[in-house]
Write an enzyme that holds these catalytic residues in place. Structure first.
Site, PDB file in Angstrom:
ATOM      1  N   GLY A 184       0.835  -1.199   0.000  1.00  0.00           N
ATOM      2  CA  GLY A 184       0.000   0.000   0.000  1.00  0.00           C
ATOM      3  C   GLY A 184       0.863   1.239   0.000  1.00  0.00           C
ATOM      4  N   SER A 185       0.436   2.230  -0.746  1.00  0.00           N
ATOM      5  CA  SER A 185       1.246   3.446  -0.857  1.00  0.00           C
ATOM      6  C   SER A 185       0.369   4.697  -0.818  1.00  0.00           C
ATOM      7  CB  SER A 185       2.037   3.407  -2.164  1.00  0.00           C
ATOM      8  OG  SER A 185       1.131   3.208  -3.240  1.00  0.00           O
TER       9      SER A 185
ATOM     10  N   LYS B 127     -13.918   3.360  16.084  1.00  0.00           N
ATOM     11  CA  LYS B 127     -13.863   4.800  16.338  1.00  0.00           C
ATOM     12  C   LYS B 127     -14.197   5.619  15.084  1.00  0.00           C
ATOM     13  CE  LYS B 127     -10.046   6.277  14.160  1.00  0.00           C
ATOM     14  NZ  LYS B 127      -9.740   5.167  13.338  1.00  0.00           N
TER      15      LYS B 127
HETATM   16  P1  13P Z   1      -9.715   9.160   9.226  1.00  0.00           P
HETATM   17  O1  13P Z   1      -8.797  10.291   8.873  1.00  0.00           O
HETATM   18  O2  13P Z   1      -9.916   8.171   8.128  1.00  0.00           O
HETATM   19  O3  13P Z   1     -10.999   9.654   9.840  1.00  0.00           O
HETATM   20  O4  13P Z   1      -9.031   8.290  10.338  1.00  0.00           O
HETATM   21  C1  13P Z   1      -8.099   8.823  11.124  1.00  0.00           C
HETATM   22  C2  13P Z   1      -7.391   7.817  11.873  1.00  0.00           C
HETATM   23  O5  13P Z   1      -7.582   6.617  11.775  1.00  0.00           O
HETATM   24  C3  13P Z   1      -6.438   8.413  12.784  1.00  0.00           C
HETATM   25  O6  13P Z   1      -5.766   7.479  13.531  1.00  0.00           O
END
Ligand code: 13P
Length: 380
Positions: A10-11, A231
């Site tokens: 992944g990049s 989250k």
């Molecule tokens: P997103 O920027 O995708 O909301 O996720 C942020 C993240 O996982 C920070 O650790």
């Protein structure tokens, strides 16, 4: 054990940032080979502004190798010389003993057979997933963790040792990592010890930068991975709160109730999750930073504002307008979580997850997010 051969799959912005740290460490420690191969899902880049001197377009992998920069996802940051961008999965993973999975989830399943075929069969061959997703297995009605899918997809039934996969999750907003701001992260793994070699510590050292990316180790893989994915759903709610013009008190309430639902979910659907995991970077800290500065929050805010203005936009449109080709994870995760809760008739135990799903998918008003901010009777 022989030195690790490292492949980063992944990049994107975070993948490239992680690869840079790993490559610096690989050059420093004698327990790893210096070269770090980065698999690039190749794309044509339109070349302009004299930065790049190809005629019209060029492949991203070629630009990365020639110019030592990921012009698309991490511009302005130099790649160390020991990173090689490789557009073939097979070539990237051949004989690898440490595979870092940091691609969008939808690309994972189709490539596991290739990786299985070519990676090292040594007992210290292992993986670390940085993919923050959670999946509902409709057959077993259980959570299907990405790390488990990787382990099952790569392990050979005839070999005495299974392929083991840990996870790295933490408060790691990619743009801030790229600027070199200090952050912490959590490596969760239970790698076997071989000939006295602690593979958990070796892996931690390869991922760690004490000045800017400090990695702590825990052994609760399940809890760590679930926190990283769940989250993102709560962060959409934070975006709704912002879109409604509400302030820090409301968002703090959402985070407090959110982390309780995350913990309740782990207790209901996973075994042996450690309460302490929620105090680590992968728990509380990732929830906080994503609710303040993450892409899910940003897209949640845009969704809320368009809806409130009477000009609703689809999630796909918001994603392509705001994320420069990157993927929004929380919306799909909210559906996975909701489907799982529904399958066990547990929605009422999770008012916040349920409300966020209903706003995302069912046209519930954005301000109903406030109705989801309570702790059901009998729960703590
Ligand atoms: P997103 O920027 O995708 O909301 O996720 C942020 C993240 O996982 C920070 O650790």
């Amino acid at each position: 054990t022989p030195p690790d051969k490292i492949a980063v799959i992944g990049s994107g912005s975070f993948g490239t940032a992680a690869a840079i740290t790993i490559a610096r460490n690989a050059a420093k420690y004698d327990f790893a080979e210096s070269e770090v191969k980065v698999f690039v899902h190749d794309e044509d880049i339109v070349v302009g502004d004299g930065v790049i001197t190809y005629p019209h377009t060029a492949k991203l992998s070629r630009i990365m190798n020639d110019k030592k920069v990921n012009v698309k996802y991490l511009p302005n940051i130099d790649l160390p010389d020991n990173i090689t961008a490789v557009p073939s999965m097979l070539a990237a993973c051949v004989d690898a003993t440490l595979v870092i999975f940091v691609m969008p989830f939808q690309f994972l399943k189709p490539v596991l057979p290739t990786i299985k075929k070519v990676i090292s069969k040594e007992p210290h061959a292992r993986g670390v997933s940085l993919i923050k997703e959670v999946h509902f297995d409709k057959e077993t009605l259980k959570v299907n963790l990405v790390s488990t899918q990787i382990e099952n997809g790569i392990s050979h039934s005839h070999m005495p040792h299974n392929f083991q996969c840990g996870v790295l999750m933490g408060a790691n907003v990619a743009s801030e990592i790229a600027s070199g701001d200090f952050s912490e992260s959590t490596l969760a793994s239970r790698f076997r010890t071989i000939g006295g070699d602690d593979l958990n510590e070796k892996t931690r050292l390869l991922l760690n930068n004490s000045n800017s990316f400090r990695v702590y180790h825990i052994s609760d893989v399940e809890g760590c991975e679930a926190c990283g994915a769940l989250k993102n759903v709560i962060a959409l709610g934070a975006g709704f709160v912002d879109g409604l013009g509400m302030g820090g008190n409301t968002k703090a309430a959402l985070m407090r109730i959110g982390i309780q639902e995350m913990e309740r979910f782990c207790n209901d659907f996973l075994s042996n999750v450690d309460r302490n995991t929620f105090q680590e970077s992968c728990g509380m800290a990732d929830l906080i930073t994503t609710c303040i500065g993450g892409r899910n929050r940003k897209c949640g805010e845009a969704f809320a504002k368009h809806t409130i203005d009477g000009k609703p936009k689809s999630w796909d449109a918001i994603e392509s307008e705001l994320l420069n080709g990157q993927r929004l994870r929380g919306v799909k995760t909210s559906k996975q979580v909701f489907d799982l809760l529904q399958s066990q008739d547990l929605g009422s135990k999770y008012p916040l997850f349920t409300t966020i799903y209903q706003i995302c998918y069912e046209g519930a008003p954005v301000d109903s997010i406030i109705d989801g901010l309570y702790i059901p009777n009998g729960m703590k």
